[in-house]
Structure formats: structure tokens, C-alpha cells
Design a protein around this motif. Structure first.
Motif, short mmCIF file in Angstrom:
data_model
loop_
_atom_site.label_atom_id
_atom_site.label_comp_id
_atom_site.label_asym_id
_atom_site.label_seq_id
_atom_site.Cartn_x
_atom_site.Cartn_y
_atom_site.Cartn_z
N LYS A 25 -37.62 -2.05 23.40
CA LYS A 25 -37.48 -0.61 23.25
C LYS A 25 -38.02 0.15 24.45
O LYS A 25 -37.50 1.18 24.85
CB LYS A 25 -38.19 -0.14 21.97
N LEU A 26 -39.12 -0.36 25.00
CA LEU A 26 -39.70 0.29 26.17
C LEU A 26 -40.56 -0.70 26.91
O LEU A 26 -40.92 -1.76 26.40
CB LEU A 26 -40.49 1.54 25.78
N LEU A 27 -40.90 -0.33 28.14
CA LEU A 27 -41.73 -1.18 29.00
C LEU A 27 -42.99 -0.40 29.39
O LEU A 27 -42.94 0.81 29.63
CB LEU A 27 -40.99 -1.55 30.29
N ALA A 28 -44.11 -1.11 29.49
CA ALA A 28 -45.32 -0.58 30.10
C ALA A 28 -45.64 -1.50 31.28
O ALA A 28 -45.88 -2.69 31.09
CB ALA A 28 -46.47 -0.54 29.10
N ALA A 154 -40.56 6.85 33.37
CA ALA A 154 -39.18 6.65 33.80
C ALA A 154 -38.32 6.35 32.57
O ALA A 154 -38.71 6.64 31.44
CB ALA A 154 -39.11 5.51 34.82
N ARG A 155 -37.16 5.74 32.76
CA ARG A 155 -36.26 5.41 31.66
C ARG A 155 -36.86 4.28 30.83
O ARG A 155 -36.92 3.14 31.26
CB ARG A 155 -34.89 4.99 32.22
N ARG A 156 -37.34 4.64 29.64
CA ARG A 156 -37.94 3.67 28.74
C ARG A 156 -39.10 2.91 29.39
O ARG A 156 -39.39 1.78 29.03
CB ARG A 156 -36.89 2.65 28.27
N THR A 157 -39.76 3.53 30.33
CA THR A 157 -40.79 2.82 31.10
C THR A 157 -42.00 3.72 31.31
O THR A 157 -41.87 4.89 31.67
CB THR A 157 -40.25 2.38 32.47
N LEU A 158 -43.18 3.15 31.09
CA LEU A 158 -44.44 3.80 31.43
C LEU A 158 -45.09 3.01 32.55
O LEU A 158 -45.16 1.78 32.50
CB LEU A 158 -45.39 3.81 30.23
N ALA A 185 -50.93 2.46 26.19
CA ALA A 185 -50.84 1.71 24.94
C ALA A 185 -50.76 2.64 23.74
O ALA A 185 -49.97 2.41 22.81
CB ALA A 185 -52.04 0.77 24.81
N GLU A 186 -51.55 3.70 23.74
CA GLU A 186 -51.53 4.64 22.62
C GLU A 186 -50.18 5.32 22.49
O GLU A 186 -49.62 5.42 21.39
CB GLU A 186 -52.63 5.69 22.82
N ILE A 187 -49.65 5.80 23.61
CA ILE A 187 -48.37 6.50 23.58
C ILE A 187 -47.23 5.54 23.23
O ILE A 187 -46.33 5.87 22.46
CB ILE A 187 -48.10 7.19 24.92
N ALA A 188 -47.26 4.33 23.79
CA ALA A 188 -46.20 3.36 23.52
C ALA A 188 -46.17 2.98 22.05
O ALA A 188 -45.09 2.82 21.46
CB ALA A 188 -46.41 2.12 24.39
N ALA A 189 -47.35 2.82 21.43
CA ALA A 189 -47.40 2.44 20.03
C ALA A 189 -46.74 3.49 19.14
O ALA A 189 -46.09 3.16 18.14
CB ALA A 189 -48.86 2.23 19.59
N ALA A 191 -44.41 5.70 20.38
CA ALA A 191 -43.03 5.89 20.83
C ALA A 191 -42.08 4.88 20.21
O ALA A 191 -40.92 5.21 19.90
CB ALA A 191 -42.96 5.82 22.35
N VAL A 192 -42.53 3.64 20.01
CA VAL A 192 -41.62 2.62 19.47
C VAL A 192 -41.25 2.91 18.01
O VAL A 192 -40.25 2.40 17.50
CB VAL A 192 -42.23 1.20 19.57
N LYS A 193 -42.02 3.74 17.34
CA LYS A 193 -41.73 4.11 15.96
C LYS A 193 -40.96 5.42 15.86
O LYS A 193 -40.54 5.81 14.77
CB LYS A 193 -43.04 4.23 15.17
N ALA A 194 -40.79 6.11 16.99
CA ALA A 194 -40.14 7.41 16.98
C ALA A 194 -38.62 7.26 16.96
O ALA A 194 -38.07 6.24 17.39
CB ALA A 194 -40.57 8.22 18.20
N ASP A 195 -37.93 8.29 16.46
CA ASP A 195 -36.47 8.29 16.47
C ASP A 195 -35.92 8.34 17.88
O ASP A 195 -34.84 7.81 18.16
CB ASP A 195 -35.95 9.47 15.65
N HIS A 196 -36.65 9.00 18.76
CA HIS A 196 -36.21 9.13 20.15
C HIS A 196 -37.37 8.68 21.06
O HIS A 196 -38.16 9.50 21.53
CB HIS A 196 -35.81 10.57 20.46
N PRO A 197 -37.49 7.38 21.30
CA PRO A 197 -38.64 6.86 22.07
C PRO A 197 -38.78 7.48 23.45
O PRO A 197 -39.91 7.75 23.89
CB PRO A 197 -38.32 5.36 22.17
N GLN A 198 -37.66 7.72 24.15
CA GLN A 198 -37.77 8.29 25.49
C GLN A 198 -38.46 9.64 25.45
O GLN A 198 -39.31 9.94 26.29
CB GLN A 198 -36.39 8.40 26.12
N ASP A 199 -38.10 10.48 24.48
CA ASP A 199 -38.75 11.79 24.38
C ASP A 199 -40.23 11.64 24.06
O ASP A 199 -41.06 12.41 24.57
CB ASP A 199 -38.06 12.62 23.29
N ALA A 200 -40.57 10.66 23.23
CA ALA A 200 -41.97 10.47 22.85
C ALA A 200 -42.83 10.04 24.03
O ALA A 200 -44.04 10.28 24.04
CB ALA A 200 -42.07 9.45 21.72
N LEU A 201 -42.22 9.40 25.04
CA LEU A 201 -43.00 8.96 26.19
C LEU A 201 -43.53 10.13 27.01
O LEU A 201 -44.47 9.97 27.78
CB LEU A 201 -42.15 8.05 27.09
#
Length: 252
Positions: A25-28, A154-158, A185-189, A191-201
Motif C-alpha cells: 500500500k505504501l513505502l517508508a 511522494a507517491r505512496r512513499t514516505l 511509522a505513526e502516519i503510515a500505520a 494511512a494503510v487503514k484510510a480509504d485514501h492512503p495517499q491523502d493520509a500521508l
């Protein structure tokens, strides 16, 4: 193992690790990415630490200072010298002294070191025959910004730690590196549960900017305000000098 990015879309990032294709879903990201991988993920380019360099050298000959034999440490600092020579310092401890400069990476460092020493001689701070000992010349990159100069989302990336340029002007990289990892780590945790992970980042950008930003700017950004206060305190004067020129911690 090596990580290669194949594609990024609304579902996440599609990668190949040791030949195996995986989707996340996303990368850190902690370590700086290869150019090809960064381009696919649309991670912003960053020039690294080479925006400026600092150089230090001892002085030749005994007793290079006027008024030698001082009982306390002293520093002399000149700002905005113009041209390739940006700033200059003179660090002294009793009868010993060290000259330091900050300049552009492509500058003629030995020539600028001699120019700064000549200025100190003209001001009768150094004795007439004092010269920089170029055998002791040491040049190192000076990190002035880092994460302040780039977008760390960035795109799906922290980006955190070295990948995001999270280091301080005093070289105490462990603090902003760990803080940025904690926030990532806090934001990623979440974001992966959000409907729109990119926006949550986007919360990551605001979080480090409001907490780490002042620390990452380092002492250079507020020298005119800070130095008169710090230099009235001999303990803080010595600690600041050790932090800037030796990379030591300000906290004892």
C-alpha cells in the motif's frame, strides 16, 4: 536485497525484491534510493550535503595570536564575507588557534583559507607572520538543510532518515533520523487503514515541519540573534564550537 520499483498506481507500489514481485500500500524509505527507482516512485531529487563545505586548519609557528596567554577560550566570527568565502571563524584556546571557513564546494579552499588569515592579520588578531598550516587542512561537507529543501512525501512513499535528508547542521543525525522514523511509522500505520492512503500521508509533512523544522535549520540560520547570547556563556560557547566543528553533542 536490491529493491526495484516497477509501477505505482492507486492500489499501491509494485516492487521487485530479489526477483520476487510484491505489491504494498505504501513505502517508508530510510536509505537513499537508486535514481531509476526514485524516478518511478516520483521521489524528488536531492543534491545531498554538498551545498557548502567547511574547512579547518591550524596555524604555523608558536604564539600566532596577539595577546597570547588568555585564560579562557575565545571565538571570533565574521558573517557574510561575500564572494566564495561565506563565513570565517577563529577558534582559540590559550596560546593555540585554529582558523575555519565556510565556502562553496567548488571554491579554492587553500586560497580562501589564506584570504581569511590575511584578514585576521590586518585586524591585528593574528601576528604578522601567522599562516594557515595547509598540512592540517580538513575539508568536509556542511549540511545546511536537508529535509527543508525537499518534499518528503511522494507517491505512496514516505522518506525518513538519510533518504529524506533528516540531518542537522551540527551533524547530530541520530536525533532527526529517529524522530522522522517515529513520525513516519505513526502516519503510515494510520494511512494503510484510510480509504485514501495517499491523502493520509500528507499529515507526515505537517508533523515533521511543525516539530523538526526548527531543529533542522541549525544554528547558522539565526546566528545574529543567537551568538551574542550564547557567547556570554563560556560553557555554551565551547559546546557550540564542538558541535559545529567537531560534530559533538550539545548535550553533556
Amino acid at each position: 536485497g536490491p529493491l526495484e520499483a516497477e509501477d505505482v498506481d492507486e492500489r499501491g507500489a509494485h516492487l521487485r525484491v530479489q526477483g520476487q514481485r510484491i505489491s504494498v500500500k505504501l513505502l517508508a524509505v530510510a536509505d537513499p534510493l537508486p535514481d531509476e527507482t526514485a524516478a518511478i516512485l516520483d521521489v524528488p531529487r536531492f543534491p545531498g550535503r554538498g551545498s557548502s563545505v567547511q574547512a579547518t586548519a591550524g596555524l604555523t609557528g608558536p604564539n600566532p595570536l596577539f595577546g597570547s596567554g588568555a585564560d579562557t577560550n575565545a571565538q571570533l566570527l565574521a558573517l557574510d564575507l561575500g564572494g566564495a568565502l561565506q563565513w570565517g571563524w577563529l577558534l582559540r584556546r590559550r596560546d593555540e588557534a585554529q582558523v575555519c571557513i565556510q565556502c562553496q564546494p567548488d571554491a579554492d579552499v587553500p586560497a580562501l583559507m589564506e584570504e581569511w588569515t590575511a584578514l585576521l592579520r590586518r585586524q591585528q588578531i593574528l601576528v604578522p607572520d601567522a599562516q594557515p598550516d595547509l598540512r592540517t587542512l580538513r575539508v568536509s561537507d556542511l549540511p545546511l538543510a536537508g529535509a527543508l529543501m525537499r518534499d518528503v512525501v511522494a507517491r505512496r512513499t514516505l522518506l525518513f532518515g538519510p533518504a529524506g535528508g533528516f540531518y542537522s547542521a551540527c551533524g547530530e543525525d541520530v536525533y532527526p533520523a529517529c524522530w522522522s522514523a517515529k513520525y513516519a511509522a505513526e502516519i503510515a500505520a494510520r494511512a494503510v487503514k484510510a480509504d485514501h492512503p495517499q491523502d493520509a500521508l500528507g499529515a507526515y509533512r505537517g508533523r515533521w515541519g511543525s516539530t523538526l523544522g526548527d531543529y533542522l535549520r541549525g544554528p547558522q540560520q539565526n546566528l545574529r540573534f543567537l551568538l551574542p547570547l550564547l557567547y556570554k556563556n563560556p560553557v555554551m560557547t565551547e559546546r557550540l564550537a564542538e558541535a559545529i566543528f567537531l560534530g559533538r553533542s550539545l548535550v553533556k
